[in-house]
Design an enzyme around this catalytic site. Structure first.
Site, PDB file in Angstrom:
ATOM      1  N   ASN A   9       0.872  -1.174   0.000  1.00  0.00           N
ATOM      2  CA  ASN A   9       0.000   0.000   0.000  1.00  0.00           C
ATOM      3  C   ASN A   9       0.909   1.224   0.000  1.00  0.00           C
ATOM      4  OD1 ASN A   9      -1.810   2.029   0.424  1.00  0.00           O
ATOM      5  ND2 ASN A   9      -2.483   1.344   2.445  1.00  0.00           N
ATOM      6  N   TRP A  10       1.079   1.811  -1.180  1.00  0.00           N
ATOM      7  CA  TRP A  10       2.028   2.928  -1.309  1.00  0.00           C
ATOM      8  C   TRP A  10       1.471   4.237  -0.765  1.00  0.00           C
ATOM      9  CZ3 TRP A  10       4.430   2.097  -6.898  1.00  0.00           C
ATOM     10  CH2 TRP A  10       5.331   1.020  -6.832  1.00  0.00           C
ATOM     11  N   LYS A  11       0.215   4.224  -0.321  1.00  0.00           N
ATOM     12  CA  LYS A  11      -0.396   5.433   0.258  1.00  0.00           C
ATOM     13  C   LYS A  11      -0.076   6.638  -0.634  1.00  0.00           C
ATOM     14  CE  LYS A  11      -0.268   3.253   4.761  1.00  0.00           C
ATOM     15  NZ  LYS A  11      -0.247   3.358   6.195  1.00  0.00           N
ATOM     16  N   HIS A  93      -9.687   1.237   5.061  1.00  0.00           N
ATOM     17  CA  HIS A  93      -8.389   1.465   5.702  1.00  0.00           C
ATOM     18  C   HIS A  93      -8.569   2.452   6.856  1.00  0.00           C
ATOM     19  CE1 HIS A  93      -4.278   2.658   6.428  1.00  0.00           C
ATOM     20  NE2 HIS A  93      -3.917   1.544   5.811  1.00  0.00           N
ATOM     21  N   GLU A  95      -6.891   4.870   7.814  1.00  0.00           N
ATOM     22  CA  GLU A  95      -6.673   6.280   7.448  1.00  0.00           C
ATOM     23  C   GLU A  95      -7.921   6.861   6.790  1.00  0.00           C
ATOM     24  OE1 GLU A  95      -2.974   5.632   5.384  1.00  0.00           O
ATOM     25  OE2 GLU A  95      -2.065   5.148   7.314  1.00  0.00           O
ATOM     26  N   GLU A 162      -5.395  -4.843  10.566  1.00  0.00           N
ATOM     27  CA  GLU A 162      -4.403  -3.783  10.737  1.00  0.00           C
ATOM     28  C   GLU A 162      -4.714  -3.009  12.019  1.00  0.00           C
ATOM     29  OE1 GLU A 162      -2.435  -2.668   6.723  1.00  0.00           O
ATOM     30  OE2 GLU A 162      -4.127  -1.344   7.040  1.00  0.00           O
ATOM     31  N   GLY A 168       2.243   2.618  10.977  1.00  0.00           N
ATOM     32  CA  GLY A 168       3.148   3.764  10.901  1.00  0.00           C
ATOM     33  C   GLY A 168       3.811   4.132  12.218  1.00  0.00           C
ATOM     34  N   SER A 208       3.354  -1.734  10.439  1.00  0.00           N
ATOM     35  CA  SER A 208       4.809  -1.645  10.655  1.00  0.00           C
ATOM     36  C   SER A 208       5.577  -2.907  10.250  1.00  0.00           C
ATOM     37  CB  SER A 208       5.113  -1.270  12.110  1.00  0.00           C
ATOM     38  OG  SER A 208       4.579   0.008  12.399  1.00  0.00           O
TER      39      SER A 208
HETATM   40  P1  13P Z   1       2.841   0.746   7.731  1.00  0.00           P
HETATM   41  O1  13P Z   1       3.442  -0.504   7.180  1.00  0.00           O
HETATM   42  O2  13P Z   1       3.529   1.992   7.241  1.00  0.00           O
HETATM   43  O3  13P Z   1       2.726   0.695   9.219  1.00  0.00           O
HETATM   44  O4  13P Z   1       1.350   0.846   7.156  1.00  0.00           O
HETATM   45  C1  13P Z   1       0.530  -0.270   7.209  1.00  0.00           C
HETATM   46  C2  13P Z   1      -0.682   0.008   6.443  1.00  0.00           C
HETATM   47  O5  13P Z   1      -1.454   0.899   6.778  1.00  0.00           O
HETATM   48  C3  13P Z   1      -0.916  -0.770   5.222  1.00  0.00           C
HETATM   49  O6  13P Z   1      -2.186  -0.580   4.714  1.00  0.00           O
END
Ligand code: 13P
Length: 246
Positions: A9-11, A93, A95, A162, A168, A208
């Protein structure tokens, strides 16, 4: 130990140019990147660039990080599940739940759209730190999973656990903790769907995950794959994770 899926997930980490650079490096390391089932979720603007540069890889699927609740119409700045031709789409997600105030009702509509239109989706679930401390993890997950459709026959449903406190933060949930939550999810799925449906449902962990944690977590039997954020957008880190799992 079965080989895990790596979902990246490159966000909003990589712009189109950086996504292109990343994929050129994937192509330059074709042997390594051909050995694993990989899913990449780029920014919407980079989807076609990444798709083009993944053409030589049957094992790399490309998806959307999110989609609009509508499938078309007057929605300035939005992208629907039919805007791009993709293999999967992330919905729910944390976020999106926190930054965009998305609730279960909206996420349910998005999930159903994805399953209807492309036959595939990743639904993210997970508790916050407060909910964990109040021992409400299972309760939260049960509620978030209550939006699952009655029928999934023939569709691919991925459920990504998650924990919000692990995203993060550098804090990875312990193996035992993930095992407990996945087995809870597995039991819910068993209640909801028939045994024939079970192979179409895959379980992921995200939060993470990086080259330091991937090996230990890979021994979790119920786990089909990882949903990785920041470490997946850094080519060297991604490569190191795959090398560890070769
Ligand atoms: P991180 O790996 O940066 O903690 O993010 C996980 C995530 O939200 C994947 O969708």
């Amino acid at each position: 130990m079965n080989k895990k899926i790596f979902a990246a997930n490159w966000k909003m980490y990589l712009n189109s140019n950086e996504s292109r650079e990343f994929m050129l490096k994937v192509n330059a390391n074709k042997d390594l990147f051909s050995e694993f089932d990989i899913m990449i979720f780029p920014s919407h603007t980079a989807i076609s660039i990444v798709q083009d540069l993944a053409k030589e890889f049957d094992n790399i699927k490309i998806g959307m990080q999110d989609c609009d609740v509508l499938t078309s119409g007057a929605v300035t700045g939005s992208n629907s599940i039919t805007s791009h031709k993709v293999d999967s789409c992330i919905v729910g997600h944390s976020e999106r739940r926190t930054i965009f105030n998305e609730n279960d009702e909206l996420i349910k509509k998005k999930l159903n759209n994805c399953l209807d239109k492309i036959g595939s989706a990743i639904l993210c679930v997970g508790e916050t730190l407060d909910e964990k401390e109040e021992k409400k993890t299972f309760e939260v997950i049960k509620k978030q999973l209550s939006i699952l459709p009655d029928q999934i026959r023939g569709k691919n449903l991925d459920i990504a656990y998650e924990p919000v406190w692990a995203i993060g933060t550098g804090l990875v949930a312990s193996k035992q903790y993930i095992e407990d939550v996945l087995s809870y999810i597995n039991n819910l799925i068993k209640e909801l769907y028939s045994v024939e449906d079970r192979p179409n449902i895959r379980l992921f962990y995200g939060g993470s995950v990086d080259e330091n944690s991937v090996e230990e977590l890979s021994s979790i039997a119920l786990l089909d794959g990882f949903l990785i954020g920041s470490a997946s957008a850094d080519f060297e880190k991604f490569k190191n994770m795959l090398n560890k799992m070769r």
